[in-house]
Motif scaffolding. Structure first.
Motif, mmCIF file in Angstrom:
data_model
loop_
_atom_site.group_PDB
_atom_site.id
_atom_site.type_symbol
_atom_site.label_atom_id
_atom_site.label_comp_id
_atom_site.label_asym_id
_atom_site.label_seq_id
_atom_site.Cartn_x
_atom_site.Cartn_y
_atom_site.Cartn_z
ATOM 1 N N GLY A 266 14.758 14.929 6.927
ATOM 2 C CA GLY A 266 15.614 13.931 6.314
ATOM 3 C C GLY A 266 14.963 12.587 6.124
ATOM 4 O O GLY A 266 15.647 11.592 5.859
ATOM 5 N N LEU A 267 13.659 12.515 6.262
ATOM 6 C CA LEU A 267 12.966 11.246 6.180
ATOM 7 C C LEU A 267 12.647 10.883 4.737
ATOM 8 O O LEU A 267 12.399 11.750 3.896
ATOM 9 C CB LEU A 267 11.659 11.333 6.990
ATOM 10 N N ASP A 268 12.657 9.586 4.473
ATOM 11 C CA ASP A 268 12.239 9.093 3.167
ATOM 12 C C ASP A 268 10.788 9.523 2.927
ATOM 13 O O ASP A 268 9.938 9.360 3.807
ATOM 14 C CB ASP A 268 12.349 7.562 3.145
ATOM 15 N N PRO A 269 10.493 10.075 1.770
ATOM 16 C CA PRO A 269 9.108 10.500 1.504
ATOM 17 C C PRO A 269 8.094 9.387 1.686
ATOM 18 O O PRO A 269 6.924 9.649 1.966
ATOM 19 C CB PRO A 269 9.166 10.983 0.049
ATOM 20 N N ARG A 270 8.526 8.139 1.560
ATOM 21 C CA ARG A 270 7.589 7.037 1.724
ATOM 22 C C ARG A 270 7.152 6.893 3.184
ATOM 23 O O ARG A 270 6.051 6.394 3.462
ATOM 24 C CB ARG A 270 8.227 5.741 1.237
ATOM 25 N N VAL A 271 8.002 7.305 4.143
ATOM 26 C CA VAL A 271 7.589 7.271 5.539
ATOM 27 C C VAL A 271 6.458 8.273 5.759
ATOM 28 O O VAL A 271 5.450 7.976 6.406
ATOM 29 C CB VAL A 271 8.774 7.573 6.473
ATOM 30 N N ALA A 272 6.624 9.471 5.207
ATOM 31 C CA ALA A 272 5.566 10.487 5.322
ATOM 32 C C ALA A 272 4.292 10.020 4.633
ATOM 33 O O ALA A 272 3.183 10.325 5.081
ATOM 34 C CB ALA A 272 6.044 11.807 4.727
ATOM 35 N N ALA A 273 4.436 9.241 3.549
ATOM 36 C CA ALA A 273 3.259 8.759 2.833
ATOM 37 C C ALA A 273 2.440 7.790 3.677
ATOM 38 O O ALA A 273 1.209 7.726 3.550
ATOM 39 C CB ALA A 273 3.680 8.088 1.528
ATOM 40 N N GLY A 274 3.110 7.019 4.540
ATOM 41 C CA GLY A 274 2.389 6.075 5.390
ATOM 42 C C GLY A 274 2.066 6.601 6.769
ATOM 43 O O GLY A 274 1.523 5.868 7.589
ATOM 44 N N LEU A 275 2.404 7.859 7.030
ATOM 45 C CA LEU A 275 2.226 8.450 8.357
ATOM 46 C C LEU A 275 1.018 9.384 8.356
ATOM 47 O O LEU A 275 0.806 10.144 7.412
ATOM 48 C CB LEU A 275 3.489 9.226 8.745
ATOM 49 N N CYS A 276 0.236 9.321 9.425
ATOM 50 C CA CYS A 276 -0.896 10.251 9.579
ATOM 51 C C CYS A 276 -0.985 10.664 11.043
ATOM 52 O O CYS A 276 -0.965 9.817 11.943
ATOM 53 C CB CYS A 276 -2.211 9.608 9.137
ATOM 54 N N VAL A 277 -1.042 11.961 11.267
ATOM 55 C CA VAL A 277 -1.129 12.511 12.623
ATOM 56 C C VAL A 277 -2.601 12.587 13.016
ATOM 57 O O VAL A 277 -3.401 13.252 12.348
ATOM 58 C CB VAL A 277 -0.474 13.905 12.693
ATOM 59 N N GLU A 535 -5.612 6.279 1.482
ATOM 60 C CA GLU A 535 -5.814 5.143 0.582
ATOM 61 C C GLU A 535 -6.476 3.980 1.323
ATOM 62 O O GLU A 535 -7.350 3.297 0.770
ATOM 63 C CB GLU A 535 -4.472 4.695 -0.002
ATOM 64 N N LEU A 536 -6.063 3.755 2.559
ATOM 65 C CA LEU A 536 -6.664 2.680 3.339
ATOM 66 C C LEU A 536 -8.155 2.923 3.559
ATOM 67 O O LEU A 536 -8.974 2.000 3.449
ATOM 68 C CB LEU A 536 -5.938 2.559 4.676
#
Length: 823
Positions: A266-277, A535-536
């Protein structure tokens, strides 16, 4: 007033307050929970809202529990909520929780509890305070605010004192409608806060969204027992079974994956975009080994100690399956193998070891998760980077790294990116890391966090610690200016919101979901924009502002460098690495085994990385003890391997059948792979020993080797035989043989020559006399044969045999030629 009179008056006032039972505010350096004596505990169980926005109500509700821990009843209890000044720097995220109570000057109306609490008794309460009203928290601008929930009461036979307190922080992204602010609204451009709405609401600041990059570390202290060989040749062995509980759904690592799973739906796709495991390859290697079945060692220092079966195989299988599924959807990157310290790698100076730790880590993650992980950026475990650590990265073509704010740049940048030599750095705020490390069942304090920045968390509830972590996560989006100034107090991270929790943090499912939901809200509000690690990493090489690498203030250099390995331990590691490399070069891949020489010895090289793992909470003495344990265990295994290939001693005495008989030796190989060996034989000149070259000894078996020899004397010869691998590693113990030969040397040679000459001469003399028709003088003493003997000599063979049976004492001796004619 004279100074002495002032001091006397202050002393008199303090004495009067003490007599009246009034409490005196603690000193600035005192911890936030310094209530002495200890009367009660105050536990926060819920804060609503956890993040203030314009869509909520204009109040904050706090639920909690007050417990009397004193030995007497406490009456006249009152609870109130207090607010401190808005947090202006990242450091204040921690220090504001340690400030004196006088810093929390804004007080809400008190909540009076009617009940008297007996010793050990608890009571539940709910307190509401307006956000902006004069009798409330009086918050009119966005930001992060420290909160103190305090309880006062009257212990039996005493006066009113503060009996308990608890602290946390409240992030304010925007503010709901408020009549007082609405009355001040003019609508004029440039008049007051442009974010103020007609209804008195305050909109979020979206003028310069922070670049949100959230790293989600998955790591654990090394658990594989040292000194165990790989390739499936030995059972997987762990030093304890703690990882089994951690991988379970309710465990530390299990809860993190469960939270990521729930959030991914249920997370906003933008959260996944900024998240890295960020995954530790050593953790994956360990969990993968657990899925194959494993044992727990009774003595980690002894690789051959007794074991008991592990209990976490099913949990490991489920955890790995869950992580593989998430890896297909989320960004995955590799942490340095086993959180190996870069400074320790520089001290050891082994190229292959550093490659495994830095760049080879991604290969392991890819192989075990079946994905292509993000490469090109290194996340050091300790959070700082020294010049030697930077050189290790540069030597392996790692041109980007992540480090805390322990830098001194020439000028501040809005991106928080700087350059140190060939390596570009992305900085992050260590106090935010500390706030995230404080959540969960096992709070973690970064080792490089100065002690004056670390509040006491013993009495803080999971909810209060989670609330402080959410506030710390929101801080870069709410408080950092668009363009940093040259003021040293300003954060060097600029408008960057690079969030890096401690690698061994322990958030519960509620903690993890709370943080991810907060990130979702911040992105939705427009105060942040996601910036993926990929991207970073692509942008980092453009960093051009030079910076010095420094040690954080009030932190020991050894701590800041991750307790680098000592010179003596580094020498032992190098010796083990050299020996294991030489042994690997002498081993041979067997077609009947899955193991290869590389996989067989890989755990021993990985043990060297586990030995230099960056500690999180151990002391220097504990770290050195763990390192010595791992190094000594590897040394013991290498010694055992050398003793596993040995010559079987034939007993010290060996007899050669002849002067050219070979020397037969039997070699035993107890290793799981074939090994190539050669012999080093020291023999005297009288015994010439040939070279058999390199011999291959089968695994778990024996082989007989024939060594060509040539003895020139029958005297005893002492031979020293030692065995080496084809790469020159001495194996087992040399043996000493006393060799005897049936060769008689030069005397036998001359005796044989003389005997041969005499035989030729005597034969020639007999032939000479026969040719001349004269009897040989040697036959002159023989009697002449009678008629019966002459007749019998010419008789058939059968008659002569019958005559011999009748007269056995005088058997007939016919000439050889007669026997042939008879036949």
């Amino acid at each position: 007033m004279p100074a002495d009179r002032v001091r006397c008056f202050a002393a008199l006032l303090a004495s009067t307050l003490l007599i009246l039972g009034l409490s005196v505010a603690p000193f600035a350096a005192a911890p936030a929970h310094a209530v002495d004596p200890r009367y009660a505990t105050l536990t926060i169980t819920e804060i609503t809202p956890s993040t203030v926005t314009s869509v909520g109500e204009d109040e904050v509700r706090v639920r909690g529990r007050l417990t009397n821990t004193f030995d007497r009843p406490i009456s006249n209890l009152q609870i109130r909520l207090q607010r401190g000044a808005r947090v202006a720097t990242a450091v204040a995220l921690r220090t504001s929780l340690m400030a004196p109570s006088t810093n929390y000057s804004v007080l809400s109306a008190p909540l009076t509890l009617e009940d008297t609490l007996a010793p050990g008794q608890s009571t539940e309460f709910e307190l509401s305070a307006p956000l902006s009203a004069p009798n409330g928290l009086q918050i009119d601008t966005t930001g992060v605010y420290p909160l103190q929930l305090s309880a006062s009461g009257v212990p039996e036979s005493g006066g009113t004192v503060q009996v308990a307190q608890s602290r946390t922080q409240l992030p304010v992204v925007s503010l709901p409608a408020n009549a007082r602010r609405a009355a001040a609204f003019t609508g004029a451009v440039g008049d007051g806060d442009s974010r103020l709405g007609r209804d008195g609401s305050v909109a979020p600041d979206t003028s310069a969204p922070a670049a949100l990059t959230l790293i989600w570390p998955l790591a654990a202290p090394p658990q594989l027992a040292p000194g165990i060989l790989g390739g499936g040749t030995e059972p997987v062995r762990l030093i304890s079974d703690q990882l089994a509980g951690s991988l379970a759904p309710e465990g530390r690592l299990g809860a993190q994956l469960e939270a990521l799973e729930k959030a991914a739906d249920g997370l906003d796709p933008r959260v996944a975009a900024g998240l890295c495991v960020a995954v530790d390859p050593d953790l994956l290697v360990t969990v993968h080994g657990m899925t194959l079945g494993y044992e727990v060692s009774s003595d980690p220092a002894n690789p051959t100690s007794s074991t008991k079966p592990g209990t976490g195989r099913e949990a490991a299988e489920a955890w790995m399956a869950k992580l593989r599924t998430l890896a297909e959807e989320l960004c995955i990157t590799a942490l340095p193998f086993a959180q190996a310290g870069l400074d320790s790698l520089a001290t050891i100076g082994d190229e292959h070891l550093a490659t495994t730790a830095v760049t080879g880590a991604s290969d392991i993650v890819d192989a075990l998760l079946g994905v292509e992980s993000l490469r090109g950026v290194t996340i050091p475990a300790v959070g700082t980077l020294s010049a030697s650590g930077r050189d290790v990265l540069a030597a392996h073509n790692q041109q980007a790294a992540v480090a805390s704010s322990a830098v001194e740049p020439e000028r501040l940048t809005a991106s928080g990116r700087y350059r140190s030599g060939p390596v570009a750095l992305q900085t992050y705020d260590l106090p935010i890391t500390a706030a995230l490390g404080a959540v969960g069942t096992q709070p973690v304090v970064p080792s490089i966090l100065p002690s004056w920045q670390q509040p006491t968390l013993d009495d803080e509830s999971p909810v209060s610690r989670r609330q402080a972590a959410v506030a710390a996560l929101a801080f870069p989006m709410l408080a950092v200016p668009d363009t940093p100034t040259d003021d040293a107090a300003d954060s060097v991270t600029g408008r960057s919101a690079f969030v890096m929790p401690p690698t061994y943090w322990s958030p519960t499912v509620d903690d993890a979901l709370g943080l991810l939901n907060a990130a979702d809200l911040l992105l939705a509000s427009g105060t942040a924009e996601p910036l993926g690690l990929r991207e970073l990493t692509a942008q980092l090489p453009a960093a051009s502002t030079d910076t010095r690498l420094v040690t954080p203030g009030d932190v020991e250099p050894l701590v800041a460098q991750g307790f680098p390995i000592s010179a003596a331990d580094a020498a032992a590691v190098r010796e083990n690495l050299t020996l294991s490399g030489a042994l690997e070069g002498s081993l041979v891949k067997s077609p009947n085994l899955v193991a290869t020489p590389q996989s067989y010895l890989a755990p021993l090289r990985e043990d060297a990385l586990r030995a230099v793992a960056t500690p999180q909470s151990q002391t220097l003495a504990q770290t050195r003890a763990l390192r010595s344990l791992r190094i000594n265990a590897v040394t013991a295994t290498l010694d055992r391997m050398k003793q596993s290939v040995a010559l079987l001693d034939p007993g010290g005495r060996y007899t050669l059948a002849s002067e050219r008989s070979p020397l037969l030796l039997i070699v035993r190989n107890d290793l799981a792979l074939p090994v190539r060996v050669r012999m080093d034989i020291q023999a005297p000149d009288a015994l010439n020993v040939g070279d058999v070259g390199v011999q291959e000894i089968p695994p778990m078996g024996t082989r007989q080797i024939q060594i060509p020899t040539r003895a020139s004397t029958s005297e005893r010869a002492t031979v020293e035989i030692s065995m080496l691998t084809s790469t020159g590693v001495p194996l087992s113990e040399p043996i000493s043989l006393s060799i005897y030969s049936n060769a008689y040397g030069k005397p036998l040679f001359w005796i044989t020559i003389v005997a041969g000459v005499l035989l030729v001469l005597l034969t020639a003399r007999r032939l000479w006399h026969r040719f001349r028709g004269k009897p040989d003088p040697a036959d002159e003493d023989r009697p002449e044969p009678d008629a019966d003997s002459l007749r019998l000599a010419s008789a058939p063979y059968a008659e002569r045999v019958e005559r011999a049976r009748e007269n056995p004492e005088a058997p007939p001796q016919p000439p050889a030629g007669d026997r042939e004619n008879d036949v």
